[in-house]
Design a protein around this motif. Structure first.
Motif, PDB file in Angstrom:
ATOM      1  N   CYS A  13       0.676  -6.521   5.710  1.00 14.20           N
ATOM      2  CA  CYS A  13       1.069  -5.782   6.909  1.00 14.20           C
ATOM      3  C   CYS A  13       0.999  -6.701   8.120  1.00 14.20           C
ATOM      4  O   CYS A  13       0.215  -7.652   8.157  1.00 14.20           O
ATOM      5  CB  CYS A  13       0.155  -4.567   7.119  1.00 14.20           C
ATOM      6  SG  CYS A  13       0.713  -3.450   8.443  1.00 14.20           S
ATOM      7  N   ASN A  14       1.835  -6.428   9.107  1.00 18.78           N
ATOM      8  CA  ASN A  14       1.828  -7.224  10.332  1.00 18.78           C
ATOM      9  C   ASN A  14       0.860  -6.682  11.368  1.00 18.78           C
ATOM     10  O   ASN A  14       0.721  -7.250  12.445  1.00 18.78           O
ATOM     11  CB  ASN A  14       3.236  -7.300  10.935  1.00 18.78           C
ATOM     12  CG  ASN A  14       3.788  -5.931  11.298  1.00 18.78           C
ATOM     13  OD1 ASN A  14       3.467  -4.933  10.655  1.00 18.78           O
ATOM     14  ND2 ASN A  14       4.629  -5.880  12.324  1.00 18.78           N
ATOM     15  N   LEU A  15       0.168  -5.561  11.047  1.00 22.17           N
ATOM     16  CA  LEU A  15      -0.827  -4.982  11.944  1.00 22.17           C
ATOM     17  C   LEU A  15      -2.162  -4.873  11.210  1.00 22.17           C
ATOM     18  O   LEU A  15      -2.249  -5.087  10.009  1.00 22.17           O
ATOM     19  CB  LEU A  15      -0.383  -3.593  12.428  1.00 22.17           C
ATOM     20  CG  LEU A  15       0.928  -3.518  13.216  1.00 22.17           C
ATOM     21  CD1 LEU A  15       1.162  -2.079  13.669  1.00 22.17           C
ATOM     22  CD2 LEU A  15       0.909  -4.463  14.414  1.00 22.17           C
ATOM     23  N   SER A  16      -3.184  -4.504  11.966  1.00 23.14           N
ATOM     24  CA  SER A  16      -4.500  -4.268  11.384  1.00 23.14           C
ATOM     25  C   SER A  16      -5.079  -3.032  12.056  1.00 23.14           C
ATOM     26  O   SER A  16      -5.878  -3.126  12.984  1.00 23.14           O
ATOM     27  CB  SER A  16      -5.409  -5.482  11.602  1.00 23.14           C
ATOM     28  OG  SER A  16      -6.678  -5.279  11.005  1.00 23.14           O
ATOM     29  N   CYS A  17      -4.671  -1.873  11.579  1.00 23.79           N
ATOM     30  CA  CYS A  17      -5.062  -0.607  12.205  1.00 23.79           C
ATOM     31  C   CYS A  17      -6.491  -0.238  11.828  1.00 23.79           C
ATOM     32  O   CYS A  17      -6.892  -0.358  10.672  1.00 23.79           O
ATOM     33  CB  CYS A  17      -4.117   0.510  11.778  1.00 23.79           C
ATOM     34  SG  CYS A  17      -2.414   0.281  12.330  1.00 23.79           S
ATOM     35  N   SER A  18      -7.241   0.251  12.815  1.00 20.38           N
ATOM     36  CA  SER A  18      -8.636   0.602  12.586  1.00 20.38           C
ATOM     37  C   SER A  18      -8.772   1.761  11.607  1.00 20.38           C
ATOM     38  O   SER A  18      -9.790   1.896  10.924  1.00 20.38           O
ATOM     39  CB  SER A  18      -9.300   0.970  13.915  1.00 20.38           C
ATOM     40  OG  SER A  18      -8.613   2.046  14.549  1.00 20.38           O
ATOM     41  N   PHE A  19      -7.740   2.605  11.520  1.00 22.95           N
ATOM     42  CA  PHE A  19      -7.832   3.772  10.637  1.00 22.95           C
ATOM     43  C   PHE A  19      -7.341   3.485   9.218  1.00 22.95           C
ATOM     44  O   PHE A  19      -7.400   4.347   8.352  1.00 22.95           O
ATOM     45  CB  PHE A  19      -7.036   4.952  11.212  1.00 22.95           C
ATOM     46  CG  PHE A  19      -5.611   4.625  11.565  1.00 22.95           C
ATOM     47  CD1 PHE A  19      -4.641   4.504  10.593  1.00 22.95           C
ATOM     48  CD2 PHE A  19      -5.238   4.433  12.882  1.00 22.95           C
ATOM     49  CE1 PHE A  19      -3.334   4.203  10.912  1.00 22.95           C
ATOM     50  CE2 PHE A  19      -3.928   4.136  13.220  1.00 22.95           C
ATOM     51  CZ  PHE A  19      -2.977   4.022  12.233  1.00 22.95           C
ATOM     52  N   LEU A  54      -0.371   0.517   0.501  1.00 27.39           N
ATOM     53  CA  LEU A  54      -0.689  -0.239   1.711  1.00 27.39           C
ATOM     54  C   LEU A  54       0.517  -1.117   2.029  1.00 27.39           C
ATOM     55  O   LEU A  54       1.507  -1.141   1.305  1.00 27.39           O
ATOM     56  CB  LEU A  54      -1.944  -1.081   1.503  1.00 27.39           C
ATOM     57  CG  LEU A  54      -3.257  -0.316   1.376  1.00 27.39           C
ATOM     58  CD1 LEU A  54      -4.408  -1.298   1.155  1.00 27.39           C
ATOM     59  CD2 LEU A  54      -3.533   0.546   2.595  1.00 27.39           C
ATOM     60  N   GLY A  55       0.417  -1.858   3.126  1.00 26.90           N
ATOM     61  CA  GLY A  55       1.481  -2.785   3.477  1.00 26.90           C
ATOM     62  C   GLY A  55       2.567  -2.154   4.321  1.00 26.90           C
ATOM     63  O   GLY A  55       2.692  -0.938   4.409  1.00 26.90           O
ATOM     64  N   VAL A 102      12.506   8.644   6.842  1.00 28.64           N
ATOM     65  CA  VAL A 102      11.661   7.574   7.368  1.00 28.64           C
ATOM     66  C   VAL A 102      10.607   8.211   8.257  1.00 28.64           C
ATOM     67  O   VAL A 102      10.924   9.003   9.150  1.00 28.64           O
ATOM     68  CB  VAL A 102      12.470   6.538   8.176  1.00 28.64           C
ATOM     69  CG1 VAL A 102      11.528   5.516   8.807  1.00 28.64           C
ATOM     70  CG2 VAL A 102      13.485   5.834   7.282  1.00 28.64           C
ATOM     71  N   SER A 103       9.332   7.882   7.997  1.00 27.91           N
ATOM     72  CA  SER A 103       8.216   8.344   8.823  1.00 27.91           C
ATOM     73  C   SER A 103       7.659   7.163   9.604  1.00 27.91           C
ATOM     74  O   SER A 103       7.349   6.126   9.014  1.00 27.91           O
ATOM     75  CB  SER A 103       7.114   8.958   7.960  1.00 27.91           C
ATOM     76  OG  SER A 103       7.545  10.152   7.346  1.00 27.91           O
ATOM     77  N   ILE A 104       7.538   7.339  10.916  1.00 22.18           N
ATOM     78  CA  ILE A 104       7.019   6.276  11.784  1.00 22.18           C
ATOM     79  C   ILE A 104       5.633   6.685  12.276  1.00 22.18           C
ATOM     80  O   ILE A 104       5.471   7.741  12.891  1.00 22.18           O
ATOM     81  CB  ILE A 104       7.947   6.028  12.982  1.00 22.18           C
ATOM     82  CG1 ILE A 104       9.365   5.711  12.506  1.00 22.18           C
ATOM     83  CG2 ILE A 104       7.412   4.892  13.840  1.00 22.18           C
ATOM     84  CD1 ILE A 104      10.377   5.597  13.632  1.00 22.18           C
ATOM     85  N   SER A 105       4.643   5.853  12.002  1.00 24.22           N
ATOM     86  CA  SER A 105       3.264   6.138  12.414  1.00 24.22           C
ATOM     87  C   SER A 105       3.047   5.649  13.843  1.00 24.22           C
ATOM     88  O   SER A 105       2.600   4.517  14.070  1.00 24.22           O
ATOM     89  CB  SER A 105       2.281   5.459  11.451  1.00 24.22           C
ATOM     90  OG  SER A 105       2.467   5.916  10.135  1.00 24.22           O
ATOM     91  N   GLU A 110      -2.303   2.880  19.195  1.00 29.69           N
ATOM     92  CA  GLU A 110      -3.655   2.973  19.729  1.00 29.69           C
ATOM     93  C   GLU A 110      -4.633   2.079  18.984  1.00 29.69           C
ATOM     94  O   GLU A 110      -5.729   1.809  19.465  1.00 29.69           O
ATOM     95  CB  GLU A 110      -4.159   4.418  19.683  1.00 29.69           C
ATOM     96  CG  GLU A 110      -4.533   4.906  18.296  1.00 29.69           C
ATOM     97  CD  GLU A 110      -5.062   6.321  18.302  1.00 29.69           C
ATOM     98  OE1 GLU A 110      -6.259   6.494  18.040  1.00 29.69           O
ATOM     99  OE2 GLU A 110      -4.291   7.254  18.562  1.00 29.69           O
ATOM    100  N   ALA A 111      -4.261   1.627  17.783  1.00 29.77           N
ATOM    101  CA  ALA A 111      -5.176   0.884  16.924  1.00 29.77           C
ATOM    102  C   ALA A 111      -4.930  -0.618  16.943  1.00 29.77           C
ATOM    103  O   ALA A 111      -5.557  -1.350  16.192  1.00 29.77           O
ATOM    104  CB  ALA A 111      -5.064   1.399  15.497  1.00 29.77           C
ATOM    105  N   ASN A 112      -4.022  -1.085  17.790  1.00 31.22           N
ATOM    106  CA  ASN A 112      -3.662  -2.499  17.791  1.00 31.22           C
ATOM    107  C   ASN A 112      -3.311  -2.959  19.201  1.00 31.22           C
ATOM    108  O   ASN A 112      -2.998  -2.157  20.081  1.00 31.22           O
ATOM    109  CB  ASN A 112      -2.424  -2.746  16.908  1.00 31.22           C
ATOM    110  CG  ASN A 112      -2.689  -2.485  15.445  1.00 31.22           C
ATOM    111  OD1 ASN A 112      -3.127  -3.350  14.715  1.00 31.22           O
ATOM    112  ND2 ASN A 112      -2.419  -1.249  15.029  1.00 31.22           N
ATOM    113  N   SER A 113      -3.350  -4.255  19.389  1.00 28.04           N
ATOM    114  CA  SER A 113      -2.764  -4.872  20.580  1.00 28.04           C
ATOM    115  C   SER A 113      -1.415  -5.436  20.146  1.00 28.04           C
ATOM    116  O   SER A 113      -1.318  -6.554  19.632  1.00 28.04           O
ATOM    117  CB  SER A 113      -3.673  -5.991  21.115  1.00 28.04           C
ATOM    118  OG  SER A 113      -4.926  -5.473  21.518  1.00 28.04           O
ATOM    119  N   LEU A 114      -0.366  -4.657  20.336  1.00 29.92           N
ATOM    120  CA  LEU A 114       0.928  -5.016  19.775  1.00 29.92           C
ATOM    121  C   LEU A 114       1.626  -6.133  20.543  1.00 29.92           C
ATOM    122  O   LEU A 114       2.533  -6.763  20.021  1.00 29.92           O
ATOM    123  CB  LEU A 114       1.841  -3.780  19.734  1.00 29.92           C
ATOM    124  CG  LEU A 114       1.388  -2.624  18.841  1.00 29.92           C
ATOM    125  CD1 LEU A 114       2.457  -1.543  18.801  1.00 29.92           C
ATOM    126  CD2 LEU A 114       1.084  -3.106  17.429  1.00 29.92           C
TER     127      LEU A 114
END
Length: 278
Positions: A13-19, A54-55, A102-105, A110-114
């Motif tokens: 994944c290109n993010l690292s979400c806290s949840f 995941l991913g 398509v579902s967009i989260s 809120e969980a990343n510095s994009l």
């Protein structure tokens, strides 16, 4: 038998979400041959194909090819994404023959510095959802309504009302913004983890009844939340899915869910089931 197959095409994944649970597994991208084999073996048992456990599916360079293969097999494809790569992959998605939803989260913000402004991120997501819904596929945007950042939700909802004006139709799960475009709420939950508290046996799950999961290395798991493959039922690259689903362990898991008497240690530590039980 399952009617939903979660086929993880990458655990990167290109993010690292806290949840998000994340994974200790080595980063991997499924090959075209592996995807074709897995999807072909899953087809008799599922009509709906999801592209993750995941991913971030939009990271996979062969996503367009995979969507074509799924269409040829007769699947209806459903993707979940954080939306940050829509500017690169929107044409691939809009041209896909098998894409049902398509579902967009949106709560990923809120969980990343994009590194991008909220307005720019939302504008891309809103524009894509309008285009997708207008061509007949379902577009869903998701937010936490229990456990999320209320102040950020307010900002997002304000901007969403501007992008989708008019009266929204209230639904059990959220709102219909326009035909084929939706806002869905979700409760923040803890992923199942062997180090989590034991929540007890008196709950159920759709695992192996309505869904089955396949990790990007081919490992078959009961549901879409077994992030580490703790409940390894076999490899779809090596064994036909029918044999895997009818093996003693899979049968026992399915019966335990039906009887609401969960025996697998990981399933007893599922925060999602705990939230739903409340």
């Amino acid at each position: 038998m399952p009617n939903k197959a979660f086929l993880e095409i990458t655990n990167v994944c290109n993010l690292s979400c806290s949840f998000c649970h994340g994974t200790k597994r080595e980063g991997r991208f499924m090959t075209t041959d592996e995807f074709t084999l897995a999807a072909t073996r899953l087809r008799p048992f599922a009509d709906y194909l999801y592209y993750h456990l995941l991913g971030e599916p939009l990271l996979h360079p062969q996503l367009g090819c995979f969507l074509d293969i799924a269409a040829d097999l007769g699947f209806q494809s459903i993707l979940t994404t954080n939306g940050t790569l829509l500017h690169e992959k929107k044409h691939t998605l809009l041209q896909a023959r098998s894409l049902r939803k398509v579902s967009i989260s949106l709560h990923c913000y809120e969980a990343n510095s994009l590194g991008i402004a909220l307005d720019d991120y939302l504008s891309e997501c809103f524009a894509f959802c309008k285009d997708l819904s207008e061509q007949g596929s379902i577009a869903v945007m998701r937010l936490w309504n229990n456990g999320g950042a209320d102040s950020l939700n307010e900002k997002i909802l304000e901007k969403m009302h501007r992008a989708f004006p008019g009266e929204w139709k209230q639904l059990h799960s959220g709102f219909m913004l326009k035909e084929k475009a939706f806002l869905e709420w979700g409760d923040l939950f803890e992923w199942p983890d062997m180090d989590a508290p034991d929540f007890g046996a008196k709950h159920s799950c759709y695992g192996l009844r309505d869904q089955v999961g396949v990790l990007c290395d081919g490992t078959v798991v009961p549901c879409c939340l077994d992030a580490e493959g703790d409940i390894n039922l076999g490899s779809i690259f090596e064994t036909d899915i029918q044999a895997i689903l009818h093996a003693p362990r899979a049968v026992a898991i399915r019966r335990a869910f039906e009887q609401r008497n969960v025996s697998e240690p990981l399933c007893r530590r599922c925060g999602y089931a705990s939230v739903k039980r409340k």
